[in-house]
Motif scaffolding. Structure first.
Motif, PDB file in Angstrom:
ATOM      1  N   GLY A  28      28.859  49.454  51.682  1.00 41.90           N
ATOM      2  CA  GLY A  28      29.481  49.322  50.373  1.00 41.90           C
ATOM      3  C   GLY A  28      30.631  48.328  50.381  1.00 41.90           C
ATOM      4  O   GLY A  28      30.807  47.557  49.427  1.00 41.90           O
ATOM      5  N   ILE A  29      31.406  48.328  51.457  1.00 37.99           N
ATOM      6  CA  ILE A  29      32.511  47.363  51.568  1.00 37.99           C
ATOM      7  C   ILE A  29      31.962  45.949  51.688  1.00 37.99           C
ATOM      8  O   ILE A  29      32.497  44.996  51.076  1.00 37.99           O
ATOM      9  CB  ILE A  29      33.397  47.718  52.781  1.00 37.99           C
ATOM     10  CG1 ILE A  29      34.153  49.026  52.523  1.00 37.99           C
ATOM     11  CG2 ILE A  29      34.364  46.582  53.101  1.00 37.99           C
ATOM     12  CD1 ILE A  29      35.189  48.950  51.427  1.00 37.99           C
ATOM     13  N   LEU A  30      30.894  45.757  52.463  1.00 39.68           N
ATOM     14  CA  LEU A  30      30.279  44.432  52.553  1.00 39.68           C
ATOM     15  C   LEU A  30      29.777  43.982  51.182  1.00 39.68           C
ATOM     16  O   LEU A  30      29.926  42.813  50.808  1.00 39.68           O
ATOM     17  CB  LEU A  30      29.125  44.448  53.549  1.00 39.68           C
ATOM     18  CG  LEU A  30      29.468  44.680  55.023  1.00 39.68           C
ATOM     19  CD1 LEU A  30      28.199  44.666  55.878  1.00 39.68           C
ATOM     20  CD2 LEU A  30      30.456  43.635  55.540  1.00 39.68           C
ATOM     21  N   ASP A  31      29.192  44.904  50.438  1.00 41.60           N
ATOM     22  CA  ASP A  31      28.659  44.577  49.118  1.00 41.60           C
ATOM     23  C   ASP A  31      29.765  44.166  48.152  1.00 41.60           C
ATOM     24  O   ASP A  31      29.532  43.373  47.223  1.00 41.60           O
ATOM     25  CB  ASP A  31      27.897  45.789  48.571  1.00 41.60           C
ATOM     26  CG  ASP A  31      27.156  45.471  47.285  1.00 41.60           C
ATOM     27  OD1 ASP A  31      26.534  44.392  47.205  1.00 41.60           O
ATOM     28  OD2 ASP A  31      27.203  46.297  46.353  1.00 41.60           O
ATOM     29  N   ARG A  32      30.982  44.693  48.348  1.00 39.23           N
ATOM     30  CA  ARG A  32      32.110  44.351  47.482  1.00 39.23           C
ATOM     31  C   ARG A  32      32.825  43.081  47.932  1.00 39.23           C
ATOM     32  O   ARG A  32      33.859  42.724  47.391  1.00 39.23           O
ATOM     33  CB  ARG A  32      33.093  45.520  47.434  1.00 39.23           C
ATOM     34  CG  ARG A  32      32.486  46.761  46.804  1.00 39.23           C
ATOM     35  CD  ARG A  32      33.374  47.990  46.948  1.00 39.23           C
ATOM     36  NE  ARG A  32      34.603  47.913  46.157  1.00 39.23           N
ATOM     37  CZ  ARG A  32      35.487  48.897  46.050  1.00 39.23           C
ATOM     38  NH1 ARG A  32      35.268  50.049  46.707  1.00 39.23           N
ATOM     39  NH2 ARG A  32      36.568  48.758  45.319  1.00 39.23           N
ATOM     40  N   GLY A  33      32.288  42.399  48.939  1.00 36.24           N
ATOM     41  CA  GLY A  33      32.844  41.129  49.372  1.00 36.24           C
ATOM     42  C   GLY A  33      33.666  41.182  50.638  1.00 36.24           C
ATOM     43  O   GLY A  33      34.197  40.161  51.078  1.00 36.24           O
ATOM     44  N   GLY A  34      33.792  42.360  51.238  1.00 34.80           N
ATOM     45  CA  GLY A  34      34.542  42.469  52.478  1.00 34.80           C
ATOM     46  C   GLY A  34      33.770  41.916  53.656  1.00 34.80           C
ATOM     47  O   GLY A  34      32.563  41.670  53.588  1.00 34.80           O
TER      48      GLY A  34
END
Length: 601
Positions: A28-34
């Motif tokens: 989820g963090i990767l999906d939010r641009g992290g």
């Protein structure tokens, strides 16, 4: 071999961890641009909530990172040192000859929070509030209680009700033992996370300044004050069978910061393997590799009698050196260069014979005289309750097979993102049965100090400010200088045997990471465990039944004392990396423990 789970590949990012919720949080963090470092931190904080029987905010973590922008691997040390009041003489005055497994006496400076903050500040991109949001949500709204956590709570419930009453208030809702799968909350821990975020936001609008403010609030502010007050004023029933106050103070926390260090590294064919330094057991992985590099592993065949025998004998030699020579290099010289030198490794390799060695000895790097302390066995008291036996064991698990299998010990998260950044962390400590939950904080302190020796003159002897040697051991591998694989596993002393077996399956036999995590596994139990009561089983090799009766019979003929355990019970290897042929990202987790899962887009 038939693989139980598919090899996951994708183009966006991949996360593998010991809990499906943590893997989802990371993705989820990767999906939010992290990036991979943001994702690893968010997953790590989620693990503190959803695996409370294996780790917590008061514990420790070792993190390895590969930022694509620099092309170099670094290790973030989240192993806090012993308090300045912790001396061998102090324990002698208390009549203690071996470090206790549980309570306040073996507590170290809690290093996990500081290490996660260092990761975010130097390598991450996202605000602290975003990274902590999932953990706060699970702590406040609830999460499904794992069977392992439910078993631990049930086993320790009598202690929680009578002595560790804050643990009882936290983990015995309405005074009852919760069932596996029930919704568990920790509102106090959620409040601690939320206050850290509030103080960070109040300090600045700058991301890095907020992270530093949160670190300060933990180590110099309200968290440190609560820990100091509890340790100074509370007599806690511990694994000695008596009550003691702690040695840890607010000053110990205030003067500590997580370090970013160069790893120990070893080339192996096209690969370069990077491990934490000898304040961990990490270099034992490299020593095994250096010994095995001169062996014809491919000719032996994966999983053959000769293969399993050779790996077991190499492990005995490397772990003998670990026991004799490893310690905190900031306090004692460790001859790491010599221990990994080709000539030294060749001499060690020459000691591997056709039969099992029942008395492996450490080497003598630079002409030094090795010494391995011996544990003094503890005698259980008459009519001792079952929970007391669990308390005397420094491992977090409570089932009889756990010390052999180790699948429930500790946590792991590995991440790769679309830019080729790699991160892997092995969090541990501060688990349910390590020490009581601290009022107003919602978490317990870690007891890694139990791994130090109460004997003068050893590299891992107890000393003020010294890091006790940790078993936490993440790995990052580059192939031809490019990012390849980040991996780790729970399992205490066995971590660098199970992960080595998975790596060799990939490097020597060309298996995909998923297949490598599912192979039959084994480990030696020859030397005393790092955890109290430091049990050793000389000559014993623990093997999964799936090796087959013919292999097991031939291993016994070679003199190995086998402890045969059910298939798929040893370790939970988690891996994430890049396929060098396609450039796809990939992730893998073994089926052991039934809760480790990988996610890949």
């Amino acid at each position: 071999m038939t693989v139980m789970r598919p090899q996951l590949t994708g183009t966006f990012g991949a996360v593998a961890s010991t809990h499906w919720l943590a893997s989802a949080v990371g993705m989820g963090i990767l999906d939010r641009g992290g990036n991979a470092f943001d994702a690893a931190a968010a997953a790590g904080f989620a693990l503190q909530v959803v695996e409370p029987h294996s780790n917590g905010p008061g514990g420790d973590v070792v993190i390895s990172v590969y930022p694509r922008s620099t092309g170099t691997v670094r290790v973030i040390c989240g192993q806090g040192p012993m308090p300045r009041a912790a001396t061998i003489d102090r324990f002698a005055t208390l009549g203690i000859k071996q470090m206790p497994a549980a309570g306040l006496l073996p507590a170290t400076v809690p290093g996990a929070f500081g290490a996660w903050m260092r990761l975010l500040a130097e390598f991450g991109t996202m605000p602290l509030a975003t990274v902590l949001e999932p953990a706060i949500g699970y702590a406040s709204r609830g999460y499904p209680l794992l069977p392992g956590a439910a078993s631990t709570i049930a086993a320790m419930a009598p202690l929680f009700r009578t002595e560790w009453t804050e643990s009882g208030r936290t983990y015995l809702p309405d005074g009852a033992v919760p069932a596996a799968g029930s919704r568990m909350r920790n509102a106090t821990l959620a409040g601690t996370y939320e206050r850290l975020v509030r103080e960070a936001r109040a300090a600045s609008t700058d991301r890095e300044a907020q992270i530093e403010a949160a670190r300060s609030a933990f180590y110099e502010g309200f968290v440190a004050e609560a820990i100091d007050r509890f340790a100074r004023t509370t007599e806690v029933f511990d694994s000695t069978g008596r009550r003691h106050r702690g040695l840890l103070t607010g000053d110990d926390l205030a003067t500590w910061r997580s370090d970013v260090e160069e790893p120990c590294a070893l080339p192996y064919g096209d690969f370069t393997v990077h491990k934490p330094g000898p304040w961990s057991q990490g270099p034992v992985f490299l020593q095994q590799l250096a010994i095995l590099e001169g062996c014809d592993l491919r000719g032996m065949g994966l999983g053959s009698v000769e293969y399993v025998h050779t790996l077991a004998e190499a492990a005995k030699l490397a772990f003998a050196d670990r026991e004799a020579w490893y310690g905190d290099p900031a306090h004692t010289p460790v001859p790491m260069a010599e221990l990994l030198a080709p000539a030294y490794s060749a001499r060690r390799r020459s000691l591997i014979g056709d039969s099992a060695a029942l008395d492996p000895e450490p080497g003598r790097p630079d002409g030094g005289e090795p010494w391995i302390p011996q544990a003094e066995p503890e005698q259980p008291g008459a009519d001792e309750p079952e929970w007391m036996a669990h308390l005397r064991s420094g491992l977090p698990t409570v089932t009889p097979a756990a010390p052999r299998a180790g699948a429930g010990n500790t946590c792991t998260v590995a991440v790769v993102d679309r830019w080729g950044n790699l991160a892997v962390a092995v969090p541990s400590g501060g688990w349910l049965k390590s020490s009581p939950v601290i009022p107003d904080l919602g978490f317990a302190l870690g007891t890694r100090g139990q791994t130090a020796w109460l004997t003068e003159g050893h590299p891992n002897s107890l000393a003020p400010g010294r890091r006790p040697r940790t078993t936490l051991s993440p790995s990052i591998v580059l192939r031809d200088g490019e990012p390849f694989l980040a991996f780790g596993t729970p399992g205490g002393d066995q971590q660098d045997q199970w992960t080595l077996q998975a790596f060799l399956a990939i490097a020597e036999f060309g298996l995909e990471p998923q297949a490598a995590t599912e192979l039959p596994a084994s480990h030696i139990d020859h030397f005393a465990q790092s955890f109290a009561p430091r049990v050793s089983r000389p000559g014993v090799v623990v093997v999964e039944r799936s090796f087959g009766p013919a292999v097991l019979a031939e291993l016994e003929k070679k003199g190995h004392r086998l402890d045969v355990v059910p298939e798929s019970t040893l370790g939970k290897v988690c891996a994430a990396g890049v396929d060098p042929g396609t450039g796809f990202v990939r992730a893998a987790t073994g089926p052991r423990g039934r809760q480790a899962y990988a996610v890949c887009w």
